[in-house]
Design a protein around this motif. Structure first.
Motif, PDB file in Angstrom:
ATOM      1  N   CYS A  73      21.439  -2.855  -0.100  1.00 36.69           N
ATOM      2  CA  CYS A  73      21.188  -1.722   0.727  1.00 36.69           C
ATOM      3  C   CYS A  73      21.481  -1.897   2.190  1.00 36.69           C
ATOM      4  O   CYS A  73      20.749  -2.644   2.811  1.00 36.69           O
ATOM      5  N   TYR A  93      16.095   3.084  10.724  1.00 30.18           N
ATOM      6  CA  TYR A  93      15.118   3.310   9.543  1.00 30.18           C
ATOM      7  C   TYR A  93      14.410   2.117   9.099  1.00 30.18           C
ATOM      8  O   TYR A  93      13.424   2.092   8.342  1.00 30.18           O
ATOM      9  N   ARG A 152      15.405   4.058  -5.637  1.00 26.76           N
ATOM     10  CA  ARG A 152      16.313   4.848  -4.750  1.00 26.76           C
ATOM     11  C   ARG A 152      15.658   6.218  -3.975  1.00 26.76           C
ATOM     12  O   ARG A 152      15.707   6.638  -3.213  1.00 26.76           O
ATOM     13  N   ASP A 153      14.990   6.826  -4.897  1.00 27.16           N
ATOM     14  CA  ASP A 153      13.836   7.937  -4.502  1.00 27.16           C
ATOM     15  C   ASP A 153      13.154   7.447  -3.217  1.00 27.16           C
ATOM     16  O   ASP A 153      13.056   8.070  -2.209  1.00 27.16           O
ATOM     17  N   LYS A 178      14.939   7.064   0.001  1.00 25.89           N
ATOM     18  CA  LYS A 178      15.354   8.337   0.486  1.00 25.89           C
ATOM     19  C   LYS A 178      14.222   8.883   1.188  1.00 25.89           C
ATOM     20  O   LYS A 178      14.041   9.417   2.544  1.00 25.89           O
ATOM     21  N   GLU A 179      12.801   8.648   0.484  1.00 30.18           N
ATOM     22  CA  GLU A 179      11.753   9.243   1.128  1.00 30.18           C
ATOM     23  C   GLU A 179      11.512   8.619   2.300  1.00 30.18           C
ATOM     24  O   GLU A 179      10.991   9.199   3.279  1.00 30.18           O
ATOM     25  N   CYS A 218      13.310   7.117   4.390  1.00 32.23           N
ATOM     26  CA  CYS A 218      13.872   7.301   5.435  1.00 32.23           C
ATOM     27  C   CYS A 218      13.693   9.113   6.025  1.00 32.23           C
ATOM     28  O   CYS A 218      13.809   9.139   7.064  1.00 32.23           O
ATOM     29  N   LEU A 219      13.413   9.797   4.994  1.00 33.23           N
ATOM     30  CA  LEU A 219      13.128  11.193   5.532  1.00 33.23           C
ATOM     31  C   LEU A 219      11.887  11.204   6.378  1.00 33.23           C
ATOM     32  O   LEU A 219      11.593  12.206   7.159  1.00 33.23           O
ATOM     33  N   HIS A 266      25.041   9.190   7.531  1.00 27.81           N
ATOM     34  CA  HIS A 266      24.490   8.450   6.734  1.00 27.81           C
ATOM     35  C   HIS A 266      23.281   7.561   7.002  1.00 27.81           C
ATOM     36  O   HIS A 266      23.122   7.247   8.269  1.00 27.81           O
ATOM     37  N   ARG A 267      22.289   7.431   6.178  1.00 25.36           N
ATOM     38  CA  ARG A 267      21.066   6.758   6.466  1.00 25.36           C
ATOM     39  C   ARG A 267      21.327   5.367   6.021  1.00 25.36           C
ATOM     40  O   ARG A 267      21.011   4.357   6.495  1.00 25.36           O
TER      41      ARG A 267
END
Length: 98
Positions: free
Chosen positions: A6, A12, A57-58, A61-62, A64-65, A79-80
């Motif tokens: 990744c 982040y 993966r979730d 994403k979480e 980063c959010l 792109h994050r």
């Protein structure tokens, strides 16, 4: 076993590392530079079982959010992070002594 590579924007990095460690994920962090995502990137290596990949993966994403909720970005990047999944069988040639 799979290897998830990744490449993450440094914006982040700290929060992703903290949240994923708290969830029990083990990772290797590499400082990276170059033009892949332009500047300020960190590469994380995650070893994960096939069944754990959707949750991992979730979680990425979480995390980063969550950063975006608390910190305001000055520039709006699309792109994050970018990730690559590598089959562990593909790595066997790297593990042999030559």
């Amino acid at each position: 076993m799979k290897l998830l590579v990744c490449i993450l924007d440094d914006f982040y990095k700290d929060q992703v590392e903290k949240e994923l460690r708290e969830k029990g994920y083990r990772m290797t962090e590499l400082a990276s530079s170059g033009g892949f995502l332009r500047r300020g990137s960190t590469t994380f290596l995650f070893g994960a079982n096939e069944d754990d990949l959707p949750t991992l993966r979730d979680s990425l994403k979480e995390a980063c959010l969550n950063v975006e909720k608390t910190k305001q970005r000055k520039d709006k990047k699309t792109h994050r992070y970018t990730s690559f999944l590598i089959q562990s069988g593909d790595l066997s040639h790297l593990l042999t002594n030559r």
